[in-house]
Write an enzyme that holds these catalytic residues in place. Structure first.
Site, PDB file in Angstrom:
ATOM      1  N   MET A  95       1.562   5.610   0.708  1.00  0.00           N
ATOM      2  CA  MET A  95       0.158   6.012   0.564  1.00  0.00           C
ATOM      3  C   MET A  95      -0.248   6.904   1.726  1.00  0.00           C
ATOM      4  O   MET A  95       0.153   6.664   2.866  1.00  0.00           O
ATOM      5  CB  MET A  95      -0.751   4.784   0.527  1.00  0.00           C
ATOM      6  CG  MET A  95      -0.392   3.760  -0.527  1.00  0.00           C
ATOM      7  SD  MET A  95      -1.560   2.377  -0.519  1.00  0.00           S
ATOM      8  CE  MET A  95      -0.694   1.206  -1.564  1.00  0.00           C
ATOM      9  N   ASP A 155       5.675   1.337  -1.663  1.00  0.00           N
ATOM     10  CA  ASP A 155       4.434   2.060  -1.923  1.00  0.00           C
ATOM     11  C   ASP A 155       4.114   2.985  -0.752  1.00  0.00           C
ATOM     12  O   ASP A 155       3.781   2.524   0.339  1.00  0.00           O
ATOM     13  CB  ASP A 155       3.273   1.075  -2.120  1.00  0.00           C
ATOM     14  CG  ASP A 155       3.355   0.362  -3.454  1.00  0.00           C
ATOM     15  OD1 ASP A 155       3.494   1.051  -4.477  1.00  0.00           O
ATOM     16  OD2 ASP A 155       3.267  -0.879  -3.473  1.00  0.00           O
ATOM     17  N   GLY A 215       4.060  -8.112  -6.096  1.00  0.00           N
ATOM     18  CA  GLY A 215       3.859  -8.221  -4.653  1.00  0.00           C
ATOM     19  C   GLY A 215       3.475  -9.617  -4.239  1.00  0.00           C
ATOM     20  O   GLY A 215       4.319 -10.428  -3.843  1.00  0.00           O
ATOM     21  N   GLY A 219       0.783  -3.907 -10.776  1.00  0.00           N
ATOM     22  CA  GLY A 219      -0.593  -4.335 -10.553  1.00  0.00           C
ATOM     23  C   GLY A 219      -0.914  -5.661 -11.205  1.00  0.00           C
ATOM     24  O   GLY A 219      -0.949  -5.764 -12.436  1.00  0.00           O
ATOM     25  N   GLY A 220      -1.086  -6.684 -10.410  1.00  0.00           N
ATOM     26  CA  GLY A 220      -1.474  -7.990 -10.934  1.00  0.00           C
ATOM     27  C   GLY A 220      -0.395  -8.686 -11.731  1.00  0.00           C
ATOM     28  O   GLY A 220      -0.686  -9.566 -12.551  1.00  0.00           O
ATOM     29  N   GLY A 239      -3.803   1.668  -4.470  1.00  0.00           N
ATOM     30  CA  GLY A 239      -4.277   1.783  -3.091  1.00  0.00           C
ATOM     31  C   GLY A 239      -4.242   0.501  -2.304  1.00  0.00           C
ATOM     32  O   GLY A 239      -4.139   0.527  -1.079  1.00  0.00           O
ATOM     33  N   PHE A 240      -4.281  -0.637  -2.999  1.00  0.00           N
ATOM     34  CA  PHE A 240      -4.314  -1.924  -2.307  1.00  0.00           C
ATOM     35  C   PHE A 240      -3.542  -2.966  -3.102  1.00  0.00           C
ATOM     36  O   PHE A 240      -3.555  -2.939  -4.337  1.00  0.00           O
ATOM     37  CB  PHE A 240      -5.754  -2.419  -2.110  1.00  0.00           C
ATOM     38  CG  PHE A 240      -6.613  -1.488  -1.294  1.00  0.00           C
ATOM     39  CD1 PHE A 240      -6.600  -1.541   0.092  1.00  0.00           C
ATOM     40  CD2 PHE A 240      -7.409  -0.543  -1.919  1.00  0.00           C
ATOM     41  CE1 PHE A 240      -7.370  -0.672   0.841  1.00  0.00           C
ATOM     42  CE2 PHE A 240      -8.191   0.333  -1.176  1.00  0.00           C
ATOM     43  CZ  PHE A 240      -8.170   0.265   0.213  1.00  0.00           C
ATOM     44  N   MET A 274       0.080   1.944 -14.119  1.00  0.00           N
ATOM     45  CA  MET A 274      -0.714   1.203 -13.143  1.00  0.00           C
ATOM     46  C   MET A 274      -1.694   0.304 -13.887  1.00  0.00           C
ATOM     47  O   MET A 274      -2.492   0.785 -14.699  1.00  0.00           O
ATOM     48  CB  MET A 274      -1.468   2.160 -12.215  1.00  0.00           C
ATOM     49  CG  MET A 274      -0.579   3.039 -11.358  1.00  0.00           C
ATOM     50  SD  MET A 274       0.543   2.100 -10.271  1.00  0.00           S
ATOM     51  CE  MET A 274      -0.646   1.153  -9.287  1.00  0.00           C
ATOM     52  N   MET A 291       2.151   7.641  -3.741  1.00  0.00           N
ATOM     53  CA  MET A 291       0.712   7.734  -4.000  1.00  0.00           C
ATOM     54  C   MET A 291       0.122   8.715  -2.993  1.00  0.00           C
ATOM     55  O   MET A 291      -0.635   8.340  -2.089  1.00  0.00           O
ATOM     56  CB  MET A 291       0.072   6.346  -3.888  1.00  0.00           C
ATOM     57  CG  MET A 291       0.391   5.454  -5.065  1.00  0.00           C
ATOM     58  SD  MET A 291      -0.256   3.781  -4.860  1.00  0.00           S
ATOM     59  CE  MET A 291       1.164   3.000  -4.117  1.00  0.00           C
ATOM     60  N   GLY A 317      -2.748  -7.053  -4.174  1.00  0.00           N
ATOM     61  CA  GLY A 317      -3.523  -8.259  -4.432  1.00  0.00           C
ATOM     62  C   GLY A 317      -4.669  -8.113  -5.405  1.00  0.00           C
ATOM     63  O   GLY A 317      -5.518  -8.993  -5.486  1.00  0.00           O
TER      64      GLY A 317
END
Length: 228
Positions: free
Chosen positions: A40, A38, A200, A179-180, A145-146, A140, A71, A148
């Site tokens: 950023m 990733d 992740g 994502g998740g 951006g983050f 996504m 990103m 978790g």
């Protein structure tokens, strides 16, 4: 319709950066298919992470395909540099590319696979005139951006609709989800049509000796969902 195998792409955003090479080798030996990076810039998303030097370093450490997710704003300025650093796939955000077809062509001209990422609120219609350029679409399922974050279930219909669109327009395109992703959510994600799964915390939050177990659990749930 083309049937894609399930691919698991651990995201180094959740790895222990003090021991990154060890973590990368551990997931490679534990059955990972890709390594997700990733990138950023603190502008497109409110966070700063990795750049070309890290991709170059990873290329010396692992044989896994490097799945580089930009990103960033103006990604076209950096595509050649990321390709030269060792990226295998380069994914740009549709929201950051006013000339999306040109940017995808630029990626493919470097020899890399070209991907487009879509934020949760971005409609599939932005892909209408670039299906011929797509090697990968990254849906996504959190706001980028983050790491978790929790999976946004409202994105599932988008994955289903994309699967239908690709069947008609470019069935060789891989549907990736970021994502998740975890054994709890991956069944629905895979059933909707995803075949590349970016994970992740679901992997890197465990001790290294459990990486293989975590990767296998995600793969088995995804494969079961695909066949049921």
């Amino acid at each position: 319709m083309t049937t894609h195998p399930i691919r698991i792409a651990p995201s180094i955003l959740s790895a222990d950066l003090a021991y990154l090479a060890e973590d990368v080798l551990a997931v490679e030996q534990s059955g990972a298919d890709w390594l997700h990076v990733d990138v950023m810039d603190g502008r497109f998303v409110p966070n700063l992470t990795f750049g070309m030097p890290l991709v170059k370093s990873l290329r010396h450490v692992t044989q896994l395909p490097l799945d580089v997710h930009l990103m960033i704003v103006e990604p076209e300025r950096y595509i050649e540099a990321f390709a030269a650093a060792g990226a295998d796939h380069i994914t740009v955000h549709a929201e950051a590319c006013p000339h999306l077809e040109r940017t995808l062509a630029q990626i493919q001209e470097t020899g890399c696979k070209a991907g487009v990422a879509l934020n949760p609120s971005t409609p599939l219609s932005v892909l209408d005139y670039v299906y011929h350029r797509l090697d990968l679409v990254l849906i996504m399922t959190v706001n980028p951006g983050f790491g978790g974050q929790s999976f946004i279930k409202a994105t599932l219909p988008k994955i289903e609709q994309l699967s239908e669109k690709l069947a008609d327009n470019n069935p060789n395109t891989i549907i990736a989800v970021d994502g998740g992703v975890s054994p709890i959510t991956v069944g629905e994600i895979a059933k909707a049509g995803a075949t590349a799964l970016v994970a992740g915390n679901a992997i890197f939050s465990a001790p290294k000796e459990e990486y293989a177990e975590k990767i296998l659990a995600i793969r088995q749930v995804a494969q079961a969902a695909k066949t049921n």
